[in-house]
Design an enzyme around this catalytic site. Sequence first.
Site, mmCIF file in Angstrom:
data_model
loop_
_atom_site.group_PDB
_atom_site.id
_atom_site.type_symbol
_atom_site.label_atom_id
_atom_site.label_comp_id
_atom_site.label_asym_id
_atom_site.label_seq_id
_atom_site.Cartn_x
_atom_site.Cartn_y
_atom_site.Cartn_z
ATOM 1 N N ASP A 1 0.880 -1.164 0.000
ATOM 2 C CA ASP A 1 0.000 0.000 0.000
ATOM 3 C C ASP A 1 0.917 1.214 0.000
ATOM 4 O O ASP A 1 1.535 1.530 1.017
ATOM 5 C CB ASP A 1 -0.905 -0.008 1.234
ATOM 6 N N HIS A 2 1.008 1.891 -1.140
ATOM 7 C CA HIS A 2 2.034 2.931 -1.279
ATOM 8 C C HIS A 2 1.848 4.084 -0.301
ATOM 9 O O HIS A 2 2.805 4.792 0.008
ATOM 10 C CB HIS A 2 2.071 3.456 -2.716
ATOM 11 N N HIS B 1 -6.134 2.644 1.978
ATOM 12 C CA HIS B 1 -5.298 3.794 2.332
ATOM 13 C C HIS B 1 -5.745 4.484 3.619
ATOM 14 O O HIS B 1 -4.955 4.680 4.550
ATOM 15 C CB HIS B 1 -5.308 4.828 1.203
#
Length: 493
Positions: free
Chosen positions: A184-185, A247
Amino acid sequence: MSENKNLRPTSIIIFGATGDLAKRKLFPAFYNLYIDGRMPKGFTIIALGRAEHDDDYFRNYIKENLNEFSRKKVTSEDWAGFQAHIKYIQHQLDEQDSYKNLNEKLEKLDTVYGTRGNRLFYLSIGPNFVTVISNHLKNNNLASDSKKDRIIIEKPFGHDKQSAIELNALLAENFEEEQIYRIDHYLGKETVQNILAFRFGNSIFEPIWDCQHIESVQITVAEEVGVETRGSFYEQTGALRDMIQNHLLQILCMIAMEPPSSLEAGEIRDRKVDVLKSIRRISPEKVDHYAVRGQYGKAIINGAQVKGYRQEEGIAPDSNTETFAAVKFYLDNERWQKVPFYVRTGKKMQEKHSYITIQFKPLPNSTFSQSSQHLSANRLIINIQPMMDIRLQFMAKKPGLELDLKPVEMIFDNFACQENTPEAYETLLLDALIGDLTLFMRSDQVEEAWDVVKTIQETWENRKDSSLPNYEAGSWGPKDSFALPERQGHHWV
C-alpha cells in the site's frame, strides 16, 4: 557507484514490466535506489512482458520514462551502470514453458552471483492474474526458499471480505506469510511514516493522545483529477473500495494504534490489527447515518466545461458508483472512547490535498473564557501531499500593547529538511529488498479492513442512489458530507 554490501545478490522479476505502474513508479524507484547506493552489490531486474523485444529496445524505453518520471536526473554515467542490470524476457503469464525459461534464467544468474540469490517477484498486473502466477511460481519451485524469496502484490486485495479470504487462502497454499508483501504505497509516504516517530518519540504528545484530550480526528484524501483513463476499472470499484478500505484505514491505524513494545514488524502489525478489530461495525440500518456517498457531475471550471462522471469514457450513463465517500467511525476501546474519526475521499475535488487533522478539546475553564477573545481550537495537522509538513495550531498574544490573542502555527517542513525526499515506492521496495515487513499488510489486516466497510459496501451496491450525481466537479463534495461532522458540533477543516 556505491553499492549496498549488506544486501544479498537479488534477482528482481517484474510481471507487467511494460505497464503504467512499472514505468511511472517501479523503474524510477529502483533507479533512484541505485544512484543512492541502496541496491544490492549484485542485482538483475528481469522485465517480463508479452511483446517480443530485445534488451536494447526495452532499455531505451525505460530510459525515456526515467527522463519523465525519475525523482533524480538521469545522467549518462548513472544510466550506463543501471541499464546493464536490466534484462527483458518475453513471457506469457499462463504458459508453463515461460516459467521453465524464467527458471533457467534465474539459475544462470545464481551461477553469476556465486550463490543462490534472493528473488523478489513483483506482480504489477491485474488481480485476475494473481492466481495463475502464484500457482506457476509454486509448481516450478521459483519461490521455494521462504527466507530468500518474496512476492509483492499490488492492491486491490480482493473486492470484498470473502474474496480477500479466498485470495489469502490461495497465497497461503503457495507461500509462507513471511514471503508475501501486500503493498500500500500510502504507508511509504514520508509524513505517514513520521507519525510513528512523532507519536512515540516525543514525551509531550503521547500522554495527551487519547479521548481525554482529543475531541475528533479527520483524515482527508482529496484528488483534483477525475477517473481519467481508469473509467472501466473505477466503475467496478468506487471510492469506498479504492481508497477508504485500504489507504485511509491504514492511516487511521497509524494514528490510533497503541504504543508498540518494539519496532519489530510483527509487533507493529499486531497493534494495527487491534485498531481494526476495535472499530465499531456499522449496522445496515445505520449506514445512512454514518456514511455518505457522492458522484461528481458536470461543472464549469476556469471558464471550461468539465465532464461529469457519467460522461467519462467507460462509465454507464446511469452509474451508481461513488466517486466520493465519507464515513464516521468510532473505536470501542479505552483510549478512543466517544472520539469520532471522520474520513473522506473524493475525485474532482476543489484541490489535491491529503492530510490528517487532530483537534484537541477546549480547556474546561479557560482564563479567557469570560473575555471577548475568540479561542480557536488547538489542532495538529499532518499534511501528506502535496505539502509534507506537520503543523501545530495554538493561540498566542498579538504583538502590541493590548492583550489580544490570535491563532498561530509552528511548522515542521519536511522539504526544508530534505528537498529531494525519496518517493514512497523507493521506501517500500528497499524494505522488500531488506526483508522488512513493517509497512506491508498482513492477511488478517486485509480481512479486518474489509470487514470494517462490509455493510456500507453491501448497502450501497444493493441500493441505487437516485440523487447521483450530487456534487459539482471542483467542489468539496456533496452537501450531506458536511452534515456528517456537523451533527457532533464539528466541521471539516
